[in-house]
Design a protein around this motif. Structure first.
Motif, PDB file in Angstrom:
ATOM      1  N   ILE A  65       0.856  -1.183   0.000  1.00  0.00           N
ATOM      2  CA  ILE A  65       0.000   0.000   0.000  1.00  0.00           C
ATOM      3  C   ILE A  65       0.898   1.240   0.000  1.00  0.00           C
ATOM      4  CG2 ILE A  65      -1.660   1.325   1.396  1.00  0.00           C
ATOM      5  CD1 ILE A  65      -2.748  -1.369   2.381  1.00  0.00           C
ATOM      6  N   PRO A  66       0.584   2.274  -0.769  1.00  0.00           N
ATOM      7  CA  PRO A  66       1.388   3.503  -0.727  1.00  0.00           C
ATOM      8  C   PRO A  66       1.456   4.073   0.693  1.00  0.00           C
ATOM      9  CG  PRO A  66      -0.110   3.548  -2.597  1.00  0.00           C
ATOM     10  CD  PRO A  66      -0.502   2.366  -1.760  1.00  0.00           C
ATOM     11  N   MET A  67       2.634   4.524   1.081  1.00  0.00           N
ATOM     12  CA  MET A  67       2.812   4.963   2.462  1.00  0.00           C
ATOM     13  C   MET A  67       1.877   6.102   2.890  1.00  0.00           C
ATOM     14  SD  MET A  67       6.323   5.743   4.588  1.00  0.00           S
ATOM     15  CE  MET A  67       7.068   4.214   4.034  1.00  0.00           C
ATOM     16  N   PRO A  68       1.555   7.072   2.027  1.00  0.00           N
ATOM     17  CA  PRO A  68       0.597   8.100   2.460  1.00  0.00           C
ATOM     18  C   PRO A  68      -0.766   7.534   2.857  1.00  0.00           C
ATOM     19  CG  PRO A  68       1.773   8.838   0.507  1.00  0.00           C
ATOM     20  CD  PRO A  68       2.112   7.388   0.692  1.00  0.00           C
ATOM     21  N   LYS A 128       2.454 -10.254   5.949  1.00  0.00           N
ATOM     22  CA  LYS A 128       2.749  -8.854   6.244  1.00  0.00           C
ATOM     23  C   LYS A 128       2.034  -7.907   5.294  1.00  0.00           C
ATOM     24  CE  LYS A 128       6.063  -7.742   8.605  1.00  0.00           C
ATOM     25  NZ  LYS A 128       6.244  -7.353  10.023  1.00  0.00           N
ATOM     26  N   VAL A 129       1.697  -6.726   5.812  1.00  0.00           N
ATOM     27  CA  VAL A 129       1.200  -5.628   4.998  1.00  0.00           C
ATOM     28  C   VAL A 129       2.325  -4.601   4.916  1.00  0.00           C
ATOM     29  CG1 VAL A 129      -0.495  -3.766   4.803  1.00  0.00           C
ATOM     30  CG2 VAL A 129      -1.198  -6.014   5.685  1.00  0.00           C
ATOM     31  N   LEU A 130       2.711  -4.265   3.672  1.00  0.00           N
ATOM     32  CA  LEU A 130       3.822  -3.335   3.466  1.00  0.00           C
ATOM     33  C   LEU A 130       3.307  -1.949   3.080  1.00  0.00           C
ATOM     34  CD1 LEU A 130       6.425  -5.440   1.442  1.00  0.00           C
ATOM     35  CD2 LEU A 130       6.097  -5.297   3.916  1.00  0.00           C
ATOM     36  N   LEU A 131       4.068  -0.938   3.477  1.00  0.00           N
ATOM     37  CA  LEU A 131       3.862   0.427   3.031  1.00  0.00           C
ATOM     38  C   LEU A 131       5.042   0.792   2.139  1.00  0.00           C
ATOM     39  CD1 LEU A 131       2.780   2.110   6.399  1.00  0.00           C
ATOM     40  CD2 LEU A 131       1.307   1.551   4.456  1.00  0.00           C
TER      41      LEU A 131
END
Length: 327
Positions: A300-303, A320-323
């Protein structure tokens, strides 16, 4: 630079992508341009105002990251600008840049993309330090991990299988248990429908688990002791089921069992460096060889960190869910 800030504690909407001052690499540190970070439950607690970073650490959430070294601070050797790395952090992963003690850096393993490497440091260091350095899981022993489909769980299954242990897991859905089986789990227990103590005893001819890795805390304390084998070791790493439980000392004595409880974030730098060094020696060859891999549910985009927090809070994810940095 930009970072995810928490102006006021609250729900996922409390996470704000804002412009903040750049960090500087101090003595013994490197500055990393962040490519990705991962969401851990500690981040959710920090967002809610319950888990402040250790003194002197970045105030932004994020206990791990991956990226490229932008600058090397005084007193650092063995690393250079441009190196692709991942890192264990005390905070600051939800940002475009982060300063990292050199002892907490790891090279991105061969065969793994730099963004996916963000899924490794926190889970690998947690599992290796608790299951192997403290609880001393050995080949042929039975290992139970609660929350087998979580980031911690998916890594624990793979590392335990890699050393020749028999692995039992608990999870809440058939889909999650299927994923655990694909990673090598031998005993699959749906905690919503089955009693893990009874199921484990049946699967081990009454013996129980030699090592248990527990993220629940108080809620599972008594049953975890029941599920232990003689000379068993219970490693507690979380409190999702509460902080205060009743312990039957007699049952613990009868089994000659041991209980350990640790967190990683607030450990002294030298302890973290020792764990990271052990991980690099023992685990990195398994990752580079394709025997162990991070399980990533989504990037997912960090913003949009609020969306990632909602996914983890709902426990609907596997792994895991990544930013990741936009663009």
């Amino acid at each position: 630079m930009h970072a995810i800030t928490i102006p006021e504690p609250g729900g996922p909407e409390a996470l704000v992508w804002d412009e903040v001052p750049d960090p500087v690499a101090g003595e013994g540190e490197v500055l990393v341009d962040v490519v990705a970070t991962a969401v851990n439950r500690a981040d959710l607690l920090q967002r809610q105002g319950f888990y402040d970073p250790p003194p002197g650490s970045s105030r932004y959430p994020g206990l791990e990251c991956s990226g490229r070294i932008a600058a090397v601070g005084p007193g650092v050797s063995g690393w250079a600008a441009g190196d692709e790395v991942c890192a264990l952090l005390s905070g600051g992963g939800y940002a475009e840049k982060v300063a990292v003690p050199a002892g907490q850096l790891l090279p991105v393993p061969e065969g793994l993309s730099v963004d996916r490497a963000a899924a490794l440091p926190e889970v690998v260091c947690t599992v290796w330090s608790n299951v192997f350095m403290i609880a001393h899981l050995r080949p042929g022993e039975t290992f139970l991990v609660h929350g087998g489909s979580s980031g911690i769980g998916t890594m624990a299954i793979q590392l335990a299988k890699a050393v020749g242990a028999k692995v039992a897991v608990t999870a809440g859905t058939a889909e999650k248990l299927e994923c655990c089986a694909e990673l090598g789990a031998d005993i699959l227990i749906n905690y919503r429908e089955q009693d893990f103590v009874a199921e484990l005893r049946e699967a081990t001819d009454g013996k129980g688990a030699d090592v248990i890795l527990d993220n629940m805390g108080a809620k599972y304390l008594d049953r975890n002791v029941q599920a232990l084998a003689v000379n068993g070791r219970l490693a507690i790493i979380g409190m999702q089921g509460g902080v205060k439980g009743e312990l039957n000392i007699g049952a613990l004595l009868a089994k000659r069992a041991a209980i350990s409880a640790t967190t990683l974030r607030a450990r002294p730098l030298e302890e973290k460096a020792a764990i990271v060094a052990a991980v690099r020696e023992h685990v990195w060859p398994l990752v580079s060889g394709g025997h162990v891999r991070p399980v990533v549910h989504r990037e997912i985009p960090m913003p949009d960190a609020a969306e990632a927090h909602r996914i983890v809070e709902d426990s609907s994810h596997i792994g895991k869910v990544l930013l990741v940095m936009p663009g």
